[in-house]
Design a protein around this motif. Structure first.
Motif, PDB file in Angstrom:
ATOM      1  N   ILE A 282      45.532  49.451  37.684  1.00  0.00           N
ATOM      2  CA  ILE A 282      44.734  48.508  38.224  1.00  0.00           C
ATOM      3  C   ILE A 282      46.393  47.117  38.339  1.00  0.00           C
ATOM      4  O   ILE A 282      47.044  47.016  37.521  1.00  0.00           O
ATOM      5  CB  ILE A 282      44.345  48.046  36.844  1.00  0.00           C
ATOM      6  CG1 ILE A 282      43.300  49.296  37.197  1.00  0.00           C
ATOM      7  CG2 ILE A 282      43.689  46.645  37.988  1.00  0.00           C
ATOM      8  CD1 ILE A 282      41.701  48.924  35.946  1.00  0.00           C
ATOM      9  N   THR A 283      46.370  47.068  39.515  1.00  0.00           N
ATOM     10  CA  THR A 283      47.143  45.656  39.713  1.00  0.00           C
ATOM     11  C   THR A 283      46.436  44.454  39.948  1.00  0.00           C
ATOM     12  O   THR A 283      47.634  43.476  39.923  1.00  0.00           O
ATOM     13  CB  THR A 283      47.977  46.917  41.137  1.00  0.00           C
ATOM     14  OG1 THR A 283      47.077  46.843  42.115  1.00  0.00           O
ATOM     15  CG2 THR A 283      48.914  47.309  40.897  1.00  0.00           C
ATOM     16  N   SER A 284      45.629  44.481  40.110  1.00  0.00           N
ATOM     17  CA  SER A 284      44.132  43.924  41.072  1.00  0.00           C
ATOM     18  C   SER A 284      43.245  43.789  40.300  1.00  0.00           C
ATOM     19  O   SER A 284      42.348  45.187  40.817  1.00  0.00           O
ATOM     20  CB  SER A 284      44.714  42.609  42.093  1.00  0.00           C
ATOM     21  OG  SER A 284      44.526  43.687  43.262  1.00  0.00           O
ATOM     22  N   THR A 285      42.032  42.868  40.812  1.00  0.00           N
ATOM     23  CA  THR A 285      40.581  43.037  40.650  1.00  0.00           C
ATOM     24  C   THR A 285      39.724  41.535  41.410  1.00  0.00           C
ATOM     25  O   THR A 285      40.969  40.767  41.328  1.00  0.00           O
ATOM     26  CB  THR A 285      40.194  42.718  39.119  1.00  0.00           C
ATOM     27  OG1 THR A 285      40.711  43.645  38.030  1.00  0.00           O
ATOM     28  CG2 THR A 285      38.637  43.080  39.127  1.00  0.00           C
ATOM     29  N   ILE A 286      39.262  42.364  42.438  1.00  0.00           N
ATOM     30  CA  ILE A 286      38.661  41.360  42.921  1.00  0.00           C
ATOM     31  C   ILE A 286      37.034  41.079  42.215  1.00  0.00           C
ATOM     32  O   ILE A 286      36.486  41.723  42.706  1.00  0.00           O
ATOM     33  CB  ILE A 286      38.535  41.682  44.117  1.00  0.00           C
ATOM     34  CG1 ILE A 286      39.599  41.919  45.354  1.00  0.00           C
ATOM     35  CG2 ILE A 286      37.853  40.767  45.581  1.00  0.00           C
ATOM     36  CD1 ILE A 286      39.673  42.363  46.796  1.00  0.00           C
ATOM     37  N   VAL A 287      37.273  39.335  41.992  1.00  0.00           N
ATOM     38  CA  VAL A 287      35.672  39.035  41.820  1.00  0.00           C
ATOM     39  C   VAL A 287      34.676  38.001  42.469  1.00  0.00           C
ATOM     40  O   VAL A 287      35.361  37.341  43.016  1.00  0.00           O
ATOM     41  CB  VAL A 287      35.781  38.209  40.565  1.00  0.00           C
ATOM     42  CG1 VAL A 287      34.700  38.289  39.822  1.00  0.00           C
ATOM     43  CG2 VAL A 287      36.521  39.080  39.164  1.00  0.00           C
ATOM     44  N   ASN A 288      33.812  38.947  43.200  1.00  0.00           N
ATOM     45  CA  ASN A 288      32.710  37.976  44.411  1.00  0.00           C
ATOM     46  C   ASN A 288      32.220  37.041  42.887  1.00  0.00           C
ATOM     47  O   ASN A 288      31.196  37.526  42.504  1.00  0.00           O
ATOM     48  CB  ASN A 288      32.267  38.349  45.063  1.00  0.00           C
ATOM     49  CG  ASN A 288      33.319  39.232  46.066  1.00  0.00           C
ATOM     50  OD1 ASN A 288      34.335  39.178  46.440  1.00  0.00           O
ATOM     51  ND2 ASN A 288      33.519  41.195  45.986  1.00  0.00           N
ATOM     52  N   TYR A 289      31.427  35.925  43.586  1.00  0.00           N
ATOM     53  CA  TYR A 289      30.887  35.016  42.712  1.00  0.00           C
ATOM     54  C   TYR A 289      30.267  34.204  43.634  1.00  0.00           C
ATOM     55  O   TYR A 289      30.795  33.353  44.106  1.00  0.00           O
ATOM     56  CB  TYR A 289      31.379  34.460  41.391  1.00  0.00           C
ATOM     57  CG  TYR A 289      32.487  33.076  41.744  1.00  0.00           C
ATOM     58  CD1 TYR A 289      32.639  32.325  41.309  1.00  0.00           C
ATOM     59  CD2 TYR A 289      33.702  33.534  42.182  1.00  0.00           C
ATOM     60  CE1 TYR A 289      33.610  31.453  41.833  1.00  0.00           C
ATOM     61  CE2 TYR A 289      34.909  33.428  42.559  1.00  0.00           C
ATOM     62  CZ  TYR A 289      34.162  31.678  42.367  1.00  0.00           C
ATOM     63  OH  TYR A 289      35.652  30.728  42.490  1.00  0.00           O
ATOM     64  N   ASN A 290      28.930  33.482  43.672  1.00  0.00           N
ATOM     65  CA  ASN A 290      28.100  32.288  43.719  1.00  0.00           C
ATOM     66  C   ASN A 290      28.884  32.769  45.116  1.00  0.00           C
ATOM     67  O   ASN A 290      29.146  31.294  46.069  1.00  0.00           O
ATOM     68  CB  ASN A 290      28.302  31.586  43.420  1.00  0.00           C
ATOM     69  CG  ASN A 290      27.471  31.636  42.326  1.00  0.00           C
ATOM     70  OD1 ASN A 290      26.722  32.158  41.890  1.00  0.00           O
ATOM     71  ND2 ASN A 290      27.724  30.708  41.101  1.00  0.00           N
ATOM     72  N   GLY A 291      28.756  33.671  46.872  1.00  0.00           N
ATOM     73  CA  GLY A 291      29.327  33.146  47.885  1.00  0.00           C
ATOM     74  C   GLY A 291      30.887  32.812  48.232  1.00  0.00           C
ATOM     75  O   GLY A 291      31.538  32.579  48.645  1.00  0.00           O
ATOM     76  N   GLY A 292      31.328  32.901  46.876  1.00  0.00           N
ATOM     77  CA  GLY A 292      33.013  32.836  46.425  1.00  0.00           C
ATOM     78  C   GLY A 292      33.918  33.934  46.090  1.00  0.00           C
ATOM     79  O   GLY A 292      33.247  35.587  46.099  1.00  0.00           O
ATOM     80  N   GLN A 293      35.221  33.985  45.974  1.00  0.00           N
ATOM     81  CA  GLN A 293      35.696  35.063  45.574  1.00  0.00           C
ATOM     82  C   GLN A 293      37.186  34.581  44.993  1.00  0.00           C
ATOM     83  O   GLN A 293      38.226  33.807  45.248  1.00  0.00           O
ATOM     84  CB  GLN A 293      36.238  35.759  47.098  1.00  0.00           C
ATOM     85  CG  GLN A 293      36.998  37.463  46.851  1.00  0.00           C
ATOM     86  CD  GLN A 293      36.915  38.217  47.926  1.00  0.00           C
ATOM     87  OE1 GLN A 293      38.517  38.202  48.184  1.00  0.00           O
ATOM     88  NE2 GLN A 293      36.328  39.148  48.662  1.00  0.00           N
ATOM     89  N   TYR A 294      37.172  35.589  43.541  1.00  0.00           N
ATOM     90  CA  TYR A 294      38.609  34.895  43.592  1.00  0.00           C
ATOM     91  C   TYR A 294      39.467  36.611  42.628  1.00  0.00           C
ATOM     92  O   TYR A 294      38.477  37.813  42.398  1.00  0.00           O
ATOM     93  CB  TYR A 294      38.390  34.548  41.587  1.00  0.00           C
ATOM     94  CG  TYR A 294      39.327  33.753  40.991  1.00  0.00           C
ATOM     95  CD1 TYR A 294      39.434  32.661  41.000  1.00  0.00           C
ATOM     96  CD2 TYR A 294      40.146  34.751  39.928  1.00  0.00           C
ATOM     97  CE1 TYR A 294      40.795  31.859  40.193  1.00  0.00           C
ATOM     98  CE2 TYR A 294      41.224  34.257  39.546  1.00  0.00           C
ATOM     99  CZ  TYR A 294      41.204  33.014  39.882  1.00  0.00           C
ATOM    100  OH  TYR A 294      42.774  32.771  38.721  1.00  0.00           O
ATOM    101  N   VAL A 295      40.839  36.929  42.720  1.00  0.00           N
ATOM    102  CA  VAL A 295      41.291  37.983  42.736  1.00  0.00           C
ATOM    103  C   VAL A 295      41.947  37.777  41.719  1.00  0.00           C
ATOM    104  O   VAL A 295      43.286  36.601  41.265  1.00  0.00           O
ATOM    105  CB  VAL A 295      42.719  38.016  43.844  1.00  0.00           C
ATOM    106  CG1 VAL A 295      43.564  39.053  43.594  1.00  0.00           C
ATOM    107  CG2 VAL A 295      41.722  37.984  45.123  1.00  0.00           C
ATOM    108  N   ILE A 296      41.872  38.408  40.529  1.00  0.00           N
ATOM    109  CA  ILE A 296      42.492  38.332  39.318  1.00  0.00           C
ATOM    110  C   ILE A 296      44.669  39.509  39.176  1.00  0.00           C
ATOM    111  O   ILE A 296      44.198  40.454  39.518  1.00  0.00           O
ATOM    112  CB  ILE A 296      41.637  39.080  38.122  1.00  0.00           C
ATOM    113  CG1 ILE A 296      41.058  38.676  38.210  1.00  0.00           C
ATOM    114  CG2 ILE A 296      42.753  39.500  37.008  1.00  0.00           C
ATOM    115  CD1 ILE A 296      39.700  38.628  37.164  1.00  0.00           C
ATOM    116  N   GLU A 297      45.389  38.707  39.801  1.00  0.00           N
ATOM    117  CA  GLU A 297      46.391  39.332  39.835  1.00  0.00           C
ATOM    118  C   GLU A 297      46.695  39.863  38.592  1.00  0.00           C
ATOM    119  O   GLU A 297      46.830  39.746  37.467  1.00  0.00           O
ATOM    120  CB  GLU A 297      47.458  38.529  40.495  1.00  0.00           C
ATOM    121  CG  GLU A 297      47.337  38.160  41.929  1.00  0.00           C
ATOM    122  CD  GLU A 297      47.163  39.157  42.809  1.00  0.00           C
ATOM    123  OE1 GLU A 297      47.969  39.767  42.459  1.00  0.00           O
ATOM    124  OE2 GLU A 297      46.766  38.725  43.832  1.00  0.00           O
TER     125      GLU A 297
END
Length: 300
Positions: A187-202
């Protein structure tokens, strides 16, 4: 050597208290009142050895007391406020290992004191005493992890520090709903969707606490095992082990208890005398002031 040890312990405590107060003043100016609370908590925790000595009549070895003071300072001031937990990856690991060692020493002392008490007709083997000490240490470690989990879940903190991992092995991801494990490797990254926003965990996937918890318990176990072995040797050679004697609390003798009580009474008596002298001084000043006013009035 005993006097030098006590003097060094006093100097260490004084230096640590000054550092905590300076930190608290800085945090007050920064309006970070959570850190102010941690500073106040640290000052309270610094009094634990004194409380144990004066109220419980348990004699703490100087080395154990020094380690406890440094442990509290390293955990609260350096770890929490100065962010050593995140700056230095192994800071938390070292502290949990030391905690396992110290708690095993305390558990060992509790059961060994009972084992030597003539009022109890029991005679436990060194291995059993060491086993109880180990269990005591692990229980304290587990309860602390419960506390960390509760603080994270209730107050949204991150006491159970997160880890970035590069693989997931989970039966939950099995599309057939069976107990077969599905593995996601590399796994190289994870995309988290939350409350209409998005965060990319590198860098991978964010593990939320389980790795930290298990790591803490494992190093706590290592510390507990190390002292348990030392404790077994200490009992077999009754009191000859220098390392064990430096960390095992002992019950005070009758003479030592009487000496402690005498010291407390002398301190209270001195405090009362100082208070009475201060009251007399204030009364004298007030009387002089009243006489002065009366003289002026008569003169007029």
């Amino acid at each position: 050597m005993k006097r030098i040890g006590k003097k060094g312990r006093f100097v260490l405590l004084l230096v640590l208290q000054i550092l905590v107060v300076l930190t608290m003043v800085a945090e007050i100016f920064n309006r970070n009142f959570y850190n102010v609370f941690l500073c106040l908590l640290t000052l309270v925790l610094f009094n634990i050895p004194r409380f144990v000595d004066l109220k419980l009549n348990i004699k703490l070895p100087t080395m154990l007391e020094v380690v406890i003071l440094l442990f509290i300072f390293a955990a609260e001031i350096l770890g929490e406020i100065q962010s050593f937990y995140t700056i230095f990856p192994y800071w938390d690991t070292v502290l949990h290992t030391i905690n396992g060692f110290i708690m095993a020493a305390i558990g060992f002392a509790l059961i060994d004191i009972l084992n030597q008490d003539p009022r109890f007709h029991i005679n436990m083997s060194p291995f059993f005493v060491a086993f109880v000490a180990f269990c005591f240490s692990m229980t304290v470690g587990v309860v602390w992890e419960f506390f960390e989990f509760g603080m994270d879940q209730i107050f949204g903190m991150d006491m159970q520090k997160d880890f970035i991992v590069n693989a997931i092995h989970s039966a939950t991801l099995n599309p057939n709903g069976l107990n077969g494990t599905v593995s996601l490797n590399g796994i190289t990254s994870t995309i988290v969707n939350y409350n209409g926003g998005q965060y990319v965990i590198e860098g991978g996937y964010l593990d939320v606490g389980i790795i930290d918890t298990m790591k803490d318990l494992m190093v706590n176990c290592i510390g507990a095992v190390v002292f348990s072995i030392i404790g077994i040797l200490y009992i077999k050679h009754r009191g000859k082990g220098k390392i064990a004697k430096s960390f095992i609390p002992l019950m005070k003798t009758t003479e030592e208890i009487e000496e402690t009580q005498k010291m407390i009474e002398e301190f209270k008596s001195k405090k009362r005398r100082n208070k009475n002298e201060k009251v007399k001084l204030n009364v004298g000043v007030n009387n002089d002031g009243d006489n002065g006013i009366g003289s002026d009035s008569t003169g007029e």
